[in-house]
Design a protein around this motif. Structure first.
Motif, PDB file in Angstrom:
ATOM      1  N   GLY A   1      40.393  48.246  47.578  1.00 16.33           N
ATOM      2  CA  GLY A   1      40.605  47.784  46.199  1.00 16.33           C
ATOM      3  C   GLY A   1      40.685  48.913  45.189  1.00 16.33           C
ATOM      4  N   LYS A   2      40.459  50.160  45.636  1.00 20.06           N
ATOM      5  CA  LYS A   2      40.465  51.303  44.702  1.00 20.06           C
ATOM      6  C   LYS A   2      41.806  51.444  43.977  1.00 20.06           C
ATOM      7  N   GLY A   3      42.891  51.376  44.757  1.00 19.87           N
ATOM      8  CA  GLY A   3      44.219  51.574  44.176  1.00 19.87           C
ATOM      9  C   GLY A   3      44.581  50.478  43.197  1.00 19.87           C
ATOM     10  N   THR A   4      44.308  49.223  43.588  1.00 22.60           N
ATOM     11  CA  THR A   4      44.608  48.083  42.726  1.00 22.60           C
ATOM     12  C   THR A   4      43.812  48.155  41.428  1.00 22.60           C
ATOM     13  N   THR A   5      42.502  48.421  41.545  1.00 22.82           N
ATOM     14  CA  THR A   5      41.632  48.483  40.360  1.00 22.82           C
ATOM     15  C   THR A   5      42.019  49.650  39.462  1.00 22.82           C
ATOM     16  N   SER A   6      42.244  50.821  40.053  1.00 25.22           N
ATOM     17  CA  SER A   6      42.630  52.004  39.267  1.00 25.22           C
ATOM     18  C   SER A   6      43.913  51.743  38.487  1.00 25.22           C
ATOM     19  N   THR A   7      44.900  51.140  39.167  1.00 27.92           N
ATOM     20  CA  THR A   7      46.189  50.881  38.526  1.00 27.92           C
ATOM     21  C   THR A   7      46.057  49.840  37.419  1.00 27.92           C
ATOM     22  N   LEU A   8      45.240  48.815  37.647  1.00 22.04           N
ATOM     23  CA  LEU A   8      45.046  47.780  36.626  1.00 22.04           C
ATOM     24  C   LEU A   8      44.352  48.362  35.386  1.00 22.04           C
ATOM     25  N   ILE A   9      43.338  49.199  35.579  1.00 23.27           N
ATOM     26  CA  ILE A   9      42.676  49.855  34.429  1.00 23.27           C
ATOM     27  C   ILE A   9      43.703  50.707  33.666  1.00 23.27           C
ATOM     28  N   TYR A  10      44.498  51.451  34.416  1.00 27.79           N
ATOM     29  CA  TYR A  10      45.555  52.291  33.818  1.00 27.79           C
ATOM     30  C   TYR A  10      46.523  51.442  32.997  1.00 27.79           C
ATOM     31  N   GLU A  11      46.958  50.299  33.552  1.00 25.54           N
ATOM     32  CA  GLU A  11      47.921  49.432  32.847  1.00 25.54           C
ATOM     33  C   GLU A  11      47.314  48.844  31.572  1.00 25.54           C
ATOM     34  N   ILE A  12      46.027  48.471  31.621  1.00 30.04           N
ATOM     35  CA  ILE A  12      45.347  47.928  30.433  1.00 30.04           C
ATOM     36  C   ILE A  12      45.291  48.991  29.329  1.00 30.04           C
ATOM     37  N   LEU A  13      44.882  50.211  29.693  1.00 26.45           N
ATOM     38  CA  LEU A  13      44.767  51.283  28.696  1.00 26.45           C
ATOM     39  C   LEU A  13      46.133  51.698  28.148  1.00 26.45           C
ATOM     40  N   LYS A  14      47.135  51.668  29.028  1.00 21.72           N
ATOM     41  CA  LYS A  14      48.500  52.013  28.587  1.00 21.72           C
ATOM     42  C   LYS A  14      48.998  50.983  27.573  1.00 21.72           C
ATOM     43  N   LYS A  15      48.750  49.701  27.876  1.00 22.01           N
ATOM     44  CA  LYS A  15      49.167  48.631  26.948  1.00 22.01           C
ATOM     45  C   LYS A  15      48.403  48.727  25.633  1.00 22.01           C
TER      46      LYS A  15
ATOM     47  N   THR B   1      47.645  41.801  30.234  1.00 24.54           N
ATOM     48  CA  THR B   1      47.909  42.765  31.310  1.00 24.54           C
ATOM     49  C   THR B   1      47.480  42.204  32.664  1.00 24.54           C
ATOM     50  N   VAL B   2      46.294  41.605  32.697  1.00 26.08           N
ATOM     51  CA  VAL B   2      45.766  41.021  33.945  1.00 26.08           C
ATOM     52  C   VAL B   2      46.701  39.920  34.451  1.00 26.08           C
ATOM     53  N   LYS B   3      47.156  39.057  33.543  1.00 25.77           N
ATOM     54  CA  LYS B   3      48.002  37.919  33.913  1.00 25.77           C
ATOM     55  C   LYS B   3      49.324  38.384  34.546  1.00 25.77           C
ATOM     56  N   ASN B   4      49.896  39.450  34.019  1.00 26.55           N
ATOM     57  CA  ASN B   4      51.216  39.909  34.475  1.00 26.55           C
ATOM     58  C   ASN B   4      51.168  40.965  35.580  1.00 26.55           C
ATOM     59  N   PHE B   5      49.976  41.357  35.989  1.00 29.22           N
ATOM     60  CA  PHE B   5      49.839  42.438  36.975  1.00 29.22           C
ATOM     61  C   PHE B   5      50.221  41.948  38.369  1.00 29.22           C
ATOM     62  N   LYS B   6      51.177  42.631  38.998  1.00 27.55           N
ATOM     63  CA  LYS B   6      51.699  42.169  40.295  1.00 27.55           C
ATOM     64  C   LYS B   6      51.007  42.801  41.494  1.00 27.55           C
ATOM     65  N   GLY B   7      50.123  43.759  41.266  1.00 28.14           N
ATOM     66  CA  GLY B   7      49.476  44.436  42.398  1.00 28.14           C
ATOM     67  C   GLY B   7      50.305  45.606  42.889  1.00 28.14           C
ATOM     68  N   LEU B   8      49.912  46.162  44.019  1.00 28.34           N
ATOM     69  CA  LEU B   8      50.541  47.378  44.536  1.00 28.34           C
ATOM     70  C   LEU B   8      51.340  47.100  45.805  1.00 28.34           C
ATOM     71  N   GLU B   9      52.286  47.973  46.048  1.00 27.16           N
ATOM     72  CA  GLU B   9      53.078  47.878  47.266  1.00 27.16           C
ATOM     73  C   GLU B   9      52.161  48.011  48.486  1.00 27.16           C
ATOM     74  N   HIS B  10      52.437  47.236  49.523  1.00 25.56           N
ATOM     75  CA  HIS B  10      51.693  47.249  50.793  1.00 25.56           C
ATOM     76  C   HIS B  10      50.288  46.651  50.691  1.00 25.56           C
ATOM     77  N   ARG B  11      49.937  46.071  49.529  1.00 25.98           N
ATOM     78  CA  ARG B  11      48.650  45.388  49.370  1.00 25.98           C
ATOM     79  C   ARG B  11      48.917  43.907  49.129  1.00 25.98           C
ATOM     80  N   LEU B  12      48.962  43.129  50.169  1.00 28.56           N
ATOM     81  CA  LEU B  12      49.247  41.693  50.075  1.00 28.56           C
ATOM     82  C   LEU B  12      50.483  41.448  49.198  1.00 28.56           C
ATOM     83  N   GLU B  13      51.496  42.228  49.455  1.00 25.64           N
ATOM     84  CA  GLU B  13      52.731  42.221  48.671  1.00 25.64           C
ATOM     85  C   GLU B  13      53.677  41.124  49.183  1.00 25.64           C
ATOM     86  N   PHE B  14      54.086  40.233  48.279  1.00 22.22           N
ATOM     87  CA  PHE B  14      55.040  39.196  48.664  1.00 22.22           C
ATOM     88  C   PHE B  14      56.402  39.848  48.923  1.00 22.22           C
ATOM     89  N   VAL B  15      56.989  39.545  50.091  1.00 28.37           N
ATOM     90  CA  VAL B  15      58.266  40.162  50.464  1.00 28.37           C
ATOM     91  C   VAL B  15      59.413  39.193  50.230  1.00 28.37           C
TER      92      VAL B  15
END
Length: 405
Positions: free
Chosen positions: A94-108, A258-272
């Motif tokens: 969950g490190k990558g997902t959480t790190s990216t979500l925090i980054y997206e929130i701060l960027k927004k 940001t949370v609502k629109n966050f799609k997650g990361l590639e290769h992490r339960l990614e819908f194909v």
């Protein structure tokens, strides 16, 4: 550390080793990279250097390194030189997902923010851009934390279960390495700790920082509505990111959006893709049992699981129990080196042993055996190096094969 004119050896020519080389050369150091892929005896050539820089993949307690006093890491150099506030995130998954979500929130929220560490840019590459008011989100593994003598301003501790037992001496060493993320904090710092796991919760006692405990149960309903991100376990990652946003006094509407629109990361339960009523999900980043268990629990549809890969010295008993107890798991496709270790714990499900088959054959078989309305999940619970270059290659081959169906 003063760099001008100093002779410095970097151990490992990976991304962080090359990043350290560029940084140190720019500061006037005389740099040599030593790598085991170029010279098996590279650790016997460390005499005559003023400093040694250990890349994260190099185990720090090798006998050749134990006596060295002048050893550091790219992560330690970054902390030493960074003017910005560092938000460090660790956990088994969950490190990558959480790190990216925090980054997206701060960027927004219009903050000057950077994503680095295991995800995003190499840490030393971003140093020249950083200011006092900047934020750096660092995804931090046990390899980076094991000998780090400093902690971030905000430390986020996710779930801690076992991983990398092929690298660490034992379970204690792995957990102790992770603890360094909070161990050196002071009373002006923050520790954001998952209280759903006893091991993670114990980190709260290791820090002098202000402690915030989070869990998916405590997460306010407004942050759970209309999510794009699939999976119950991702609510923990959202809860961690929301807690950090609150500490930084980010506008709540910004966080919700940001949370609502966050799609997650590639290769992490990614819908194909959805093909004739069958959904395909790429969870190739699941290189141990825990994320695969989380993936299994993310669906109510009939599941076909693709499991197996190379050996990391992990135990599959708990995964087997989860598969046996989950009624909507209908089919198991086993591949790779450790398929028989996994098979040992699966008694009542349909098993298809495809050994070391091509990914096209694996995907074709998964499509054939999965009923309409069901899902196919590549969530191998193991490393990839027996059949693929890495987890990304495995996931990309899966996606390519699905798109060709």
């Amino acid at each position: 550390m003063k760099y001008q004119g100093r002779k410095i050896a970097i151990l490992g020519r990976g991304i962080e080793g090359v990043d350290a080389e560029k940084f140190l050369k720019s500061k006037g150091a005389i740099v040599t990279i030593l790598d085991q892929n170029e010279d098996l005896g590279y650790l016997s050539k460390l005499d005559g250097f003023d400093s040694i820089v250990r890349s994260p993949g190099v185990y720090p307690y090798k006998s050749e390194l134990k006596h060295l006093k002048n050893i550091t890491t790219p992560t330690a150099i970054f902390f030493e030189n960074c003017p910005a506030k560092i938000i460090g995130v660790t956990g088994t998954k969950g490190k990558g997902t959480t790190s990216t979500l925090i980054y997206e929130i701060l960027k927004k929220a219009k903050k000057d923010v950077y994503l680095a560490g295991n995800i995003g840019k190499p840490v030393l590459e971003i140093l020249p851009k950083l200011k006092k008011e900047s934020y750096v989100i660092l995804e931090m593994s046990s390899f980076q934390l094991i000998d780090l003598g400093v902690s971030p301003h905000i430390s986020v501790v996710l779930n801690i279960s076992l991983d990398h037992m092929d690298w660490h001496k034992d379970e204690k060493e792995y957990i102790d390495a992770k603890k360094n993320i909070v161990k050196f904090q002071n009373s002006t710092d923050w520790a954001v700790v998952n209280d759903e796991y006893e091991t993670s919760k114990s980190f709260a006692k290791e820090t002098k920082a202000n402690v915030f405990l989070f869990s998916k149960e405590k997460l306010d309903k407004k942050f759970k509505k209309d999510l794009t991100l699939r999976g119950e376990h991702n609510l923990e990652n959202i809860a961690a990111a929301v807690t950090v946003a609150k500490i930084l006094d980010i506008d709540e509407e910004v966080t919700i959006e940001t949370v609502k629109n966050f799609k997650g990361l590639e290769h992490r339960l990614e819908f194909v893709k959805l093909i004739k009523g069958v959904g395909f999900y790429n969870d190739s980043f699941a290189t141990g049992p825990q994320p695969t268990i989380a993936a299994i629990k993310s669906f109510t549809e009939d599941e076909t699981l693709i499991l197996g890969g190379s050996d990391k010295g992990l135990d599959y008993k708990e995964l087997g129990k989860c598969i046996e107890e989950t009624r909507n798991v209908k089919n198991i496709i086993l591949i790779g080196q450790i398929r028989n270790q996994i098979r040992e714990f699966i008694k009542t499900k349909k098993i298809f042993d495809l050994e070391f088959s091509d990914m096209k054959i694996i995907v074709d078989k998964a499509f054939e055996i999965t009923p309409k309305g069901g899902v196919v999940i590549l969530s191998p619970a193991s490393a990839s190096f027996d059949m693929f270059k890495d987890y990304k290659d495995r996931g990309n081959q899966f996606k390519e094969a699905v798109k060709k169906l």
